[in-house]
Design a protein around this motif. Structure first.
Motif, PDB file in Angstrom:
ATOM      1  N   ALA A  40       2.924  13.940 -10.052  1.00 58.88           N
ATOM      2  CA  ALA A  40       4.147  14.767 -10.137  1.00 58.88           C
ATOM      3  C   ALA A  40       4.313  14.792 -11.632  1.00 58.88           C
ATOM      4  O   ALA A  40       4.657  15.815 -12.216  1.00 58.88           O
ATOM      5  CB  ALA A  40       5.291  14.451  -9.472  1.00 58.88           C
ATOM      6  N   GLN A  41       4.295  13.582 -12.382  1.00 61.44           N
ATOM      7  CA  GLN A  41       4.589  13.685 -13.778  1.00 61.44           C
ATOM      8  C   GLN A  41       3.360  14.216 -14.424  1.00 61.44           C
ATOM      9  O   GLN A  41       3.743  14.980 -15.330  1.00 61.44           O
ATOM     10  CB  GLN A  41       4.701  12.073 -14.106  1.00 61.44           C
ATOM     11  CG  GLN A  41       5.953  11.489 -13.622  1.00 61.44           C
ATOM     12  CD  GLN A  41       7.159  12.216 -14.227  1.00 61.44           C
ATOM     13  OE1 GLN A  41       7.392  12.547 -15.278  1.00 61.44           O
ATOM     14  NE2 GLN A  41       8.302  12.307 -13.053  1.00 61.44           N
ATOM     15  N   ASN A  42       2.202  13.903 -14.170  1.00 59.85           N
ATOM     16  CA  ASN A  42       0.987  14.488 -14.728  1.00 59.85           C
ATOM     17  C   ASN A  42       1.326  16.278 -14.532  1.00 59.85           C
ATOM     18  O   ASN A  42       0.795  16.845 -15.644  1.00 59.85           O
ATOM     19  CB  ASN A  42      -0.223  14.052 -14.023  1.00 59.85           C
ATOM     20  CG  ASN A  42      -0.506  12.841 -14.609  1.00 59.85           C
ATOM     21  OD1 ASN A  42      -0.211  12.233 -15.705  1.00 59.85           O
ATOM     22  ND2 ASN A  42      -1.606  12.160 -13.746  1.00 59.85           N
ATOM     23  N   ALA A  44       0.779  -1.234   0.154  1.00 56.19           N
ATOM     24  CA  ALA A  44       0.031  -0.071  -0.095  1.00 56.19           C
ATOM     25  C   ALA A  44       0.819   1.222  -0.014  1.00 56.19           C
ATOM     26  O   ALA A  44       0.624   2.255  -0.719  1.00 56.19           O
ATOM     27  CB  ALA A  44      -1.066   0.039   1.125  1.00 56.19           C
ATOM     28  N   MET A  45       1.742   1.356   0.681  1.00 55.62           N
ATOM     29  CA  MET A  45       2.995   2.277   0.789  1.00 55.62           C
ATOM     30  C   MET A  45       3.541   2.564  -0.580  1.00 55.62           C
ATOM     31  O   MET A  45       3.569   3.768  -1.148  1.00 55.62           O
ATOM     32  CB  MET A  45       4.078   2.193   1.762  1.00 55.62           C
ATOM     33  CG  MET A  45       3.496   2.364   3.345  1.00 55.62           C
ATOM     34  SD  MET A  45       4.523   1.952   4.782  1.00 55.62           S
ATOM     35  CE  MET A  45       5.785   3.049   4.461  1.00 55.62           C
ATOM     36  N   ASP A  46       3.976   1.384  -1.213  1.00 57.33           N
ATOM     37  CA  ASP A  46       4.553   1.580  -2.455  1.00 57.33           C
ATOM     38  C   ASP A  46       3.441   2.167  -3.575  1.00 57.33           C
ATOM     39  O   ASP A  46       3.952   2.902  -4.257  1.00 57.33           O
ATOM     40  CB  ASP A  46       5.048   0.219  -3.065  1.00 57.33           C
ATOM     41  CG  ASP A  46       6.184  -0.174  -2.222  1.00 57.33           C
ATOM     42  OD1 ASP A  46       6.770   0.548  -1.671  1.00 57.33           O
ATOM     43  OD2 ASP A  46       6.432  -1.605  -2.395  1.00 57.33           O
ATOM     44  N   VAL A  47       2.130   1.472  -3.504  1.00 57.51           N
ATOM     45  CA  VAL A  47       1.333   2.112  -4.396  1.00 57.51           C
ATOM     46  C   VAL A  47       1.088   3.632  -3.917  1.00 57.51           C
ATOM     47  O   VAL A  47       0.928   4.514  -5.103  1.00 57.51           O
ATOM     48  CB  VAL A  47       0.115   1.322  -4.115  1.00 57.51           C
ATOM     49  CG1 VAL A  47      -1.391   2.211  -4.709  1.00 57.51           C
ATOM     50  CG2 VAL A  47       0.013   0.129  -4.916  1.00 57.51           C
ATOM     51  N   HIS A  48       0.952   4.023  -2.774  1.00 58.37           N
ATOM     52  CA  HIS A  48       0.793   5.770  -2.536  1.00 58.37           C
ATOM     53  C   HIS A  48       2.108   6.491  -3.268  1.00 58.37           C
ATOM     54  O   HIS A  48       1.718   7.569  -3.553  1.00 58.37           O
ATOM     55  CB  HIS A  48       0.730   5.858  -1.280  1.00 58.37           C
ATOM     56  CG  HIS A  48      -0.783   5.268  -0.515  1.00 58.37           C
ATOM     57  ND1 HIS A  48      -1.960   5.688  -0.915  1.00 58.37           N
ATOM     58  CD2 HIS A  48      -1.074   4.500   0.483  1.00 58.37           C
ATOM     59  CE1 HIS A  48      -2.811   5.141  -0.501  1.00 58.37           C
ATOM     60  NE2 HIS A  48      -2.453   4.315   0.381  1.00 58.37           N
ATOM     61  N   LYS A  49       3.185   5.950  -2.847  1.00 61.08           N
ATOM     62  CA  LYS A  49       4.359   6.508  -3.338  1.00 61.08           C
ATOM     63  C   LYS A  49       4.358   6.495  -4.893  1.00 61.08           C
ATOM     64  O   LYS A  49       4.498   7.609  -5.565  1.00 61.08           O
ATOM     65  CB  LYS A  49       5.794   5.577  -3.157  1.00 61.08           C
ATOM     66  CG  LYS A  49       6.918   6.416  -3.503  1.00 61.08           C
ATOM     67  CD  LYS A  49       8.193   5.518  -3.014  1.00 61.08           C
ATOM     68  CE  LYS A  49       9.450   5.983  -3.403  1.00 61.08           C
ATOM     69  NZ  LYS A  49      10.515   5.117  -2.888  1.00 61.08           N
ATOM     70  N   LEU A  50       3.818   5.329  -5.728  1.00 61.55           N
ATOM     71  CA  LEU A  50       3.769   5.630  -6.962  1.00 61.55           C
ATOM     72  C   LEU A  50       2.642   6.417  -7.669  1.00 61.55           C
ATOM     73  O   LEU A  50       2.881   7.214  -8.513  1.00 61.55           O
ATOM     74  CB  LEU A  50       3.610   4.112  -7.710  1.00 61.55           C
ATOM     75  CG  LEU A  50       4.497   3.330  -7.773  1.00 61.55           C
ATOM     76  CD1 LEU A  50       4.189   1.776  -7.869  1.00 61.55           C
ATOM     77  CD2 LEU A  50       5.781   3.575  -8.632  1.00 61.55           C
ATOM     78  N   HIS A  51       1.815   6.660  -6.879  1.00 60.34           N
ATOM     79  CA  HIS A  51       0.389   7.466  -7.121  1.00 60.34           C
ATOM     80  C   HIS A  51       1.105   9.103  -7.024  1.00 60.34           C
ATOM     81  O   HIS A  51       0.751   9.784  -7.974  1.00 60.34           O
ATOM     82  CB  HIS A  51      -0.460   7.301  -6.249  1.00 60.34           C
ATOM     83  CG  HIS A  51      -1.761   8.090  -6.295  1.00 60.34           C
ATOM     84  ND1 HIS A  51      -2.504   7.982  -7.585  1.00 60.34           N
ATOM     85  CD2 HIS A  51      -2.331   9.285  -5.778  1.00 60.34           C
ATOM     86  CE1 HIS A  51      -3.533   9.014  -7.532  1.00 60.34           C
ATOM     87  NE2 HIS A  51      -3.356   9.727  -6.282  1.00 60.34           N
ATOM     88  N   GLY A  52       2.104   9.154  -5.965  1.00 59.94           N
ATOM     89  CA  GLY A  52       2.530  10.536  -5.929  1.00 59.94           C
ATOM     90  C   GLY A  52       3.402  10.892  -7.160  1.00 59.94           C
ATOM     91  O   GLY A  52       3.294  11.990  -7.390  1.00 59.94           O
TER      92      GLY A  52
END
Length: 120
Positions: free
Chosen positions: A69-71, A57-65
């Protein structure tokens, strides 16, 4: 057979029954120990699974962030590109206008030269 033999047989039967009960109790205790071990193993595995899910879940949140940022960067670049295109079109229109003016000036200069040459 007298009463004493009868009592002894009953006592022997009771002792055998007690031994059988003790054996059953031992088997139940062993089964209970095994169930406790299985329960502990399941609980330990569940804790490991929970920890892995938390990490995921932490990895998913990190990737979402990172995606957000890329968007934002893509949106900023897109805005810059639209601004660049708009400014470039405006500059080309200005250049076309200047080129038309230069063409007119050039044609006038050629006509003037032709006029001056024809007088000589």
């Amino acid at each position: 057979m007298d009463k004493l033999d009868l009592i002894l047989r009953k006592l022997e039967a009771l002792e055998e029954g007690q031994k059988a009960l003790e054996g059953g109790q031992k088997a139940l205790e062993e089964g209970q120990k095994e169930l406790n071990q299985i329960s502990r193993a399941i609980r330990d595995r569940q804790e490991e699974t929970d920890a892995k899910l938390d990490a995921l879940a932490m990895d998913v949140h990190k990737l979402h962030g990172k995606i957000e940022a890329q968007n934002e960067k893509v949106n900023a670049l897109s805005d810059e590109l639209h601004t660049f295109r708009r400014e470039t079109k405006r500059n080309f229109r200005q250049l076309e206008g200047h080129m038309r003016m230069l063409d007119n000036d050039f044609e006038e200069a050629v006509e003037r030269i032709d006029q001056l040459e024809s007088r000589q």
